[in-house]
Design a protein around this motif. Structure first.
Motif, PDB file in Angstrom:
ATOM      1  N   ALA A  67       0.822  -1.217   0.000  1.00  0.00           N
ATOM      2  CA  ALA A  67       0.000   0.000   0.000  1.00  0.00           C
ATOM      3  C   ALA A  67       0.856   1.266   0.000  1.00  0.00           C
ATOM      4  O   ALA A  67       0.388   2.336  -0.406  1.00  0.00           O
ATOM      5  N   ASP A  68       2.107   1.151   0.452  1.00  0.00           N
ATOM      6  CA  ASP A  68       2.980   2.327   0.509  1.00  0.00           C
ATOM      7  C   ASP A  68       3.560   2.704  -0.850  1.00  0.00           C
ATOM      8  O   ASP A  68       4.040   3.828  -1.008  1.00  0.00           O
ATOM      9  N   TRP A  69       3.531   1.773  -1.816  1.00  0.00           N
ATOM     10  CA  TRP A  69       4.210   2.083  -3.077  1.00  0.00           C
ATOM     11  C   TRP A  69       3.514   1.604  -4.343  1.00  0.00           C
ATOM     12  O   TRP A  69       3.922   1.960  -5.449  1.00  0.00           O
ATOM     13  N   GLN A  70       2.441   0.841  -4.225  1.00  0.00           N
ATOM     14  CA  GLN A  70       1.864   0.263  -5.441  1.00  0.00           C
ATOM     15  C   GLN A  70       1.300   1.321  -6.390  1.00  0.00           C
ATOM     16  O   GLN A  70       1.287   1.140  -7.614  1.00  0.00           O
ATOM     17  N   TRP A  71       0.863   2.467  -5.864  1.00  0.00           N
ATOM     18  CA  TRP A  71       0.296   3.508  -6.720  1.00  0.00           C
ATOM     19  C   TRP A  71       1.326   4.056  -7.701  1.00  0.00           C
ATOM     20  O   TRP A  71       0.972   4.536  -8.776  1.00  0.00           O
ATOM     21  N   TYR A  72       2.602   3.945  -7.357  1.00  0.00           N
ATOM     22  CA  TYR A  72       3.659   4.513  -8.184  1.00  0.00           C
ATOM     23  C   TYR A  72       4.064   3.601  -9.345  1.00  0.00           C
ATOM     24  O   TYR A  72       4.907   3.977 -10.149  1.00  0.00           O
ATOM     25  N   LEU A  84      11.088 -13.890   2.532  1.00  0.00           N
ATOM     26  CA  LEU A  84      11.171 -14.088   1.091  1.00  0.00           C
ATOM     27  C   LEU A  84       9.806 -14.376   0.477  1.00  0.00           C
ATOM     28  O   LEU A  84       9.448 -13.803  -0.555  1.00  0.00           O
ATOM     29  N   ASP A  85       9.037 -15.277   1.092  1.00  0.00           N
ATOM     30  CA  ASP A  85       7.738 -15.621   0.520  1.00  0.00           C
ATOM     31  C   ASP A  85       6.814 -14.411   0.479  1.00  0.00           C
ATOM     32  O   ASP A  85       6.057 -14.232  -0.483  1.00  0.00           O
ATOM     33  N   GLU A  86       6.863 -13.561   1.504  1.00  0.00           N
ATOM     34  CA  GLU A  86       6.012 -12.371   1.512  1.00  0.00           C
ATOM     35  C   GLU A  86       6.456 -11.385   0.434  1.00  0.00           C
ATOM     36  O   GLU A  86       5.621 -10.764  -0.239  1.00  0.00           O
ATOM     37  N   VAL A  87       7.765 -11.241   0.252  1.00  0.00           N
ATOM     38  CA  VAL A  87       8.273 -10.347  -0.791  1.00  0.00           C
ATOM     39  C   VAL A  87       7.876 -10.864  -2.169  1.00  0.00           C
ATOM     40  O   VAL A  87       7.440 -10.082  -3.046  1.00  0.00           O
ATOM     41  N   LEU A  88       7.983 -12.166  -2.388  1.00  0.00           N
ATOM     42  CA  LEU A  88       7.576 -12.738  -3.664  1.00  0.00           C
ATOM     43  C   LEU A  88       6.078 -12.577  -3.894  1.00  0.00           C
ATOM     44  O   LEU A  88       5.630 -12.326  -5.024  1.00  0.00           O
ATOM     45  N   ALA A  89       5.300 -12.683  -2.818  1.00  0.00           N
ATOM     46  CA  ALA A  89       3.850 -12.457  -2.941  1.00  0.00           C
ATOM     47  C   ALA A  89       3.563 -11.007  -3.318  1.00  0.00           C
ATOM     48  O   ALA A  89       2.651 -10.729  -4.114  1.00  0.00           O
ATOM     49  N   ALA A 139       5.555  -9.146  -5.080  1.00  0.00           N
ATOM     50  CA  ALA A 139       5.922  -9.033  -6.487  1.00  0.00           C
ATOM     51  C   ALA A 139       4.833  -9.615  -7.383  1.00  0.00           C
ATOM     52  O   ALA A 139       4.446  -9.015  -8.400  1.00  0.00           O
ATOM     53  N   GLU A 140       4.323 -10.785  -7.006  1.00  0.00           N
ATOM     54  CA  GLU A 140       3.279 -11.417  -7.800  1.00  0.00           C
ATOM     55  C   GLU A 140       2.012 -10.565  -7.830  1.00  0.00           C
ATOM     56  O   GLU A 140       1.378 -10.394  -8.881  1.00  0.00           O
ATOM     57  N   ARG A 141       1.662 -10.004  -6.701  1.00  0.00           N
ATOM     58  CA  ARG A 141       0.446  -9.191  -6.587  1.00  0.00           C
ATOM     59  C   ARG A 141       0.528  -7.931  -7.443  1.00  0.00           C
ATOM     60  O   ARG A 141      -0.477  -7.484  -8.002  1.00  0.00           O
ATOM     61  N   THR A 142       1.714  -7.362  -7.566  1.00  0.00           N
ATOM     62  CA  THR A 142       1.867  -6.081  -8.252  1.00  0.00           C
ATOM     63  C   THR A 142       2.407  -6.205  -9.674  1.00  0.00           C
ATOM     64  O   THR A 142       2.487  -5.205 -10.386  1.00  0.00           O
ATOM     65  N   GLY A 143       2.815  -7.404 -10.073  1.00  0.00           N
ATOM     66  CA  GLY A 143       3.353  -7.591 -11.408  1.00  0.00           C
ATOM     67  C   GLY A 143       4.781  -7.117 -11.565  1.00  0.00           C
ATOM     68  O   GLY A 143       5.285  -7.025 -12.693  1.00  0.00           O
ATOM     69  N   LEU A 144       5.461  -6.826 -10.467  1.00  0.00           N
ATOM     70  CA  LEU A 144       6.867  -6.436 -10.526  1.00  0.00           C
ATOM     71  C   LEU A 144       7.736  -7.693 -10.466  1.00  0.00           C
ATOM     72  O   LEU A 144       7.248  -8.810 -10.320  1.00  0.00           O
ATOM     73  N   TYR A 145       9.033  -7.527 -10.580  1.00  0.00           N
ATOM     74  CA  TYR A 145       9.945  -8.648 -10.461  1.00  0.00           C
ATOM     75  C   TYR A 145      10.925  -8.363  -9.329  1.00  0.00           C
ATOM     76  O   TYR A 145      11.124  -7.208  -8.931  1.00  0.00           O
ATOM     77  N   LEU A 146      11.502  -9.421  -8.810  1.00  0.00           N
ATOM     78  CA  LEU A 146      12.464  -9.294  -7.719  1.00  0.00           C
ATOM     79  C   LEU A 146      13.862  -9.212  -8.295  1.00  0.00           C
ATOM     80  O   LEU A 146      14.301 -10.102  -9.028  1.00  0.00           O
ATOM     81  N   THR A 195       6.684 -20.332  -7.170  1.00  0.00           N
ATOM     82  CA  THR A 195       5.729 -19.226  -7.253  1.00  0.00           C
ATOM     83  C   THR A 195       5.474 -18.705  -8.660  1.00  0.00           C
ATOM     84  O   THR A 195       4.454 -18.057  -8.907  1.00  0.00           O
ATOM     85  N   GLY A 196       6.424 -18.944  -9.570  1.00  0.00           N
ATOM     86  CA  GLY A 196       6.301 -18.389 -10.904  1.00  0.00           C
ATOM     87  C   GLY A 196       6.701 -16.929 -11.004  1.00  0.00           C
ATOM     88  O   GLY A 196       6.571 -16.307 -12.068  1.00  0.00           O
ATOM     89  N   VAL A 197       7.216 -16.355  -9.916  1.00  0.00           N
ATOM     90  CA  VAL A 197       7.631 -14.958  -9.918  1.00  0.00           C
ATOM     91  C   VAL A 197       8.989 -14.826 -10.613  1.00  0.00           C
ATOM     92  O   VAL A 197       9.898 -15.629 -10.390  1.00  0.00           O
ATOM     93  N   HIS A 198       9.118 -13.800 -11.441  1.00  0.00           N
ATOM     94  CA  HIS A 198      10.373 -13.523 -12.142  1.00  0.00           C
ATOM     95  C   HIS A 198      11.425 -13.040 -11.142  1.00  0.00           C
ATOM     96  O   HIS A 198      11.227 -12.044 -10.448  1.00  0.00           O
ATOM     97  N   VAL A 199      12.542 -13.741 -11.082  1.00  0.00           N
ATOM     98  CA  VAL A 199      13.677 -13.349 -10.254  1.00  0.00           C
ATOM     99  C   VAL A 199      14.847 -12.991 -11.170  1.00  0.00           C
ATOM    100  O   VAL A 199      15.230 -13.781 -12.034  1.00  0.00           O
ATOM    101  N   HIS A 200      15.383 -11.804 -10.956  1.00  0.00           N
ATOM    102  CA  HIS A 200      16.547 -11.344 -11.716  1.00  0.00           C
ATOM    103  C   HIS A 200      17.739 -11.275 -10.779  1.00  0.00           C
ATOM    104  O   HIS A 200      17.717 -10.546  -9.781  1.00  0.00           O
ATOM    105  N   PHE A 201      18.787 -12.042 -11.076  1.00  0.00           N
ATOM    106  CA  PHE A 201      19.971 -12.089 -10.222  1.00  0.00           C
ATOM    107  C   PHE A 201      20.964 -11.006 -10.639  1.00  0.00           C
ATOM    108  O   PHE A 201      21.351 -10.913 -11.809  1.00  0.00           O
ATOM    109  N   GLN A 202      21.399 -10.230  -9.653  1.00  0.00           N
ATOM    110  CA  GLN A 202      22.366  -9.178  -9.906  1.00  0.00           C
ATOM    111  C   GLN A 202      23.796  -9.723  -9.862  1.00  0.00           C
ATOM    112  O   GLN A 202      24.097 -10.686  -9.171  1.00  0.00           O
ATOM    113  N   HIS A 203      24.674  -9.046 -10.593  1.00  0.00           N
ATOM    114  CA  HIS A 203      26.134  -9.227 -10.567  1.00  0.00           C
ATOM    115  C   HIS A 203      26.601 -10.643 -10.215  1.00  0.00           C
ATOM    116  O   HIS A 203      27.349 -10.854  -9.262  1.00  0.00           O
ATOM    117  N   VAL A 204      26.144 -11.619 -10.996  1.00  0.00           N
ATOM    118  CA  VAL A 204      26.567 -13.005 -10.766  1.00  0.00           C
ATOM    119  C   VAL A 204      28.055 -13.116 -11.089  1.00  0.00           C
ATOM    120  O   VAL A 204      28.546 -12.532 -12.058  1.00  0.00           O
TER     121      VAL A 204
END
Length: 485
Positions: free
Chosen positions: A156-161, A194-199, A201-208, A253-262
């Motif tokens: 609720a703090d950021w989804q509007w953006y 982690l599961d809450e963060v992924l939820a 992401a899934e709820r808002t259509g963003l990726y981690l 979960t099917g959520v898109h995860v993008h790994f940084q600086h592997v």
């Protein structure tokens, strides 16, 4: 006022064209040459490509502008050929969507500008600071409140953006700089949330965007170099554990995860297997993991201290191989400004990270293209079109614009791309590249506030000569020797 570039080569088709660029956007313009007004330029041997995009930068604004401000960071990006960047959430205060309080470090900058969240502050930076930044940017919101790792942020703090939400109610700045990803960059998302963060992401259509590295002790890669330096080491499996954990989470979960600086061979192998399985996994690496290994700490000291740490020589070769075989989807700089005084504190206390926007193309071209691992076109894909797709942008289609404005060659045998005549000139974001130019990296000439790079003095190949944003020239180092009239 306009500039005409004669006989420039289109990056993906090889077609030689003329390019007409309208007047310079003087409000945004940064330059290192006098080639800024009316004139014709001999662009023979130069390449025209979609502008670079970087999904991983730190601009330290608000809260640490003595390291980097939005103005200096965006100038550095334009100098490096970038037209779009994704700003990580480790600002001060952290970019978690919550209202800042007056007693927080950095809060005075936000509140003094008339805003109560970091998101609003950054979205409206141009108007509140009386500037016109030469680069577009998106925002990445924190995965946890305050990036403390204890509680997941409240949607609720950021989804509007987010992009596509209630757009009729947003002003132009809010539309231009949406929240497009979630991360606690600097540390991995803790398992407990982690599961809450992924939820979220899934709820808002963003990726981690996941910082795939976690360690509680250590400063450099564990091995012979750490022992020689007498510095606690970081085992390579600290990265693998996060990669394997989050691959399983993406599978679940099917959520898109993008790994940084592997940075390690074992992590790349895990990512290869996940991609072969069809999981929603992407990854990036950074120029320093392609060009350097932990042995370079003996030469560059803390200028080469970063997180993840520089790995072994074998891991460096594995990183290059992962780029060459397509395991790595894109290149990102992880541009991380610090003062030299901070970097001189020693391996245990010096902050992690280096700046990279202004020499990334040259370093990567030297290692990857001159090294024979990929060609020029593939490097542009890694730095421009692939990160653009991750960020939800549409890289400029040069041939489509040509077909729109000039289907038939002129008497000179070349078609003309006239940016004053395209239907949507605001979408033309381009970079002019001298792919064969050899040059010496000089941090003292950087537009960034910071100088913390181990690449000072390196001879590299390939250089951005000009950056075009929304059809307007915002950066140029086109040499006077190329001016025809």
């Amino acid at each position: 006022m306009m500039i005409t570039l004669r006989n420039i080569t289109v990056w993906d088709t090889g077609e030689a064209i003329d390019l007409i660029v309208p007047e310079t956007d003087a409000r945004r313009f940064f330059h290192e040459s006098d080639c800024v007004g009316d004139g014709e330029i001999d662009a023979t041997g130069l390449t025209l490509a979609p502008g670079f995009e970087d999904p991983h930068v730190h601009f330290r604004d608000p809260g640490q502008t003595y390291k980097e401000s939005m103005v200096s960071g965006c100038a550095a990006a334009a100098s490096g050929g970038y037209v779009n960047v994704l700003i990580m959430p480790n600002t001060v205060p952290a970019m978690d969507g919550r209202k800042v309080t007056p007693d927080e470090p950095g809060a005075a900058e936000v509140l003094g500008a008339g805003y109560d969240t970091v998101i609003d502050f950054l979205q409206h930076y141009d108007e509140t600071h009386g500037t016109a930044l030469p680069v577009r940017y998106d925002l990445c919101v924190c995965a946890s409140k305050g990036r403390a790792g204890a509680e997941a942020t409240d949607v609720a703090d950021w989804q509007w953006y987010r992009r596509g939400v209630d757009e009729a109610a947003k002003d132009e700045a809010q539309l231009a700089h949406p929240v497009t990803a979630i991360s606690d960059d600097g540390s991995a998302v803790p398992a407990a949330i982690l599961d809450e963060v992924l939820a979220n992401a899934e709820r808002t259509g963003l990726y981690l965007i996941e910082h795939c590295e976690h360690h509680d002790t250590g400063a450099v890669n564990e091995g012979p170099v750490s022992r020689r330096l007498g510095v606690p080491g970081i085992p390579e499996d600290t990265e693998l554990r996060i990669v394997e954990r989050d691959i399983e989470a993406a599978r679940r979960t099917g959520v898109h995860v993008h790994f940084q600086h592997v940075s390690t061979a074992i992590s790349f192998e895990a990512i290869r297997r996940a991609k072969a399985e069809g999981l929603p996994i992407t990854c990036e690496t950074a120029p320093h993991y392609l060009a350097l290994c932990d042995e370079d700490l003996l030469r560059y000291g803390t200028l080469a201290k970063m997180n993840p740490p520089l790995r072994s020589a074998e891991d460096r070769l594995a990183t290059i191989a992962a780029v060459a075989d397509g395991t790595v989807d894109m290149l990102a700089t992880d541009h991380a400004p610090h003062t030299i005084d901070e970097k001189n504190l020693g391996f245990l206390e010096a902050p992690n990270g280096i700046i990279g926007l202004e020499c990334a193309y040259g370093v990567c071209h030297k290692v990857l293209v001159e090294g024979g691992h990929i060609d020029d076109r593939r490097l542009i894909e890694l730095m421009a079109t692939a990160p653009a797709r991750l960020l939800g942008h549409h890289p400029t289609d040069i041939t489509a614009m040509l077909d729109e404005t000039d289907r038939d060659p002129r008497p000179a045998g070349r078609r003309v791309l006239d940016l004053t005549a395209v239907e949507h000139p605001e979408t033309a974001d381009l970079v002019l590249l001298a792919t064969d130019e050899r040059w010496i990296v000089d941090p003292e000439r950087f537009h960034s506030n910071a100088r913390n790079t181990p690449f000072g003095g390196w001879e590299v190949s390939g250089r951005p000569l000009a950056t075009i944003l929304g059809s307007r020239l915002v950066f140029s180092r086109i040499p006077d020797s190329r001016i025809i009239r």
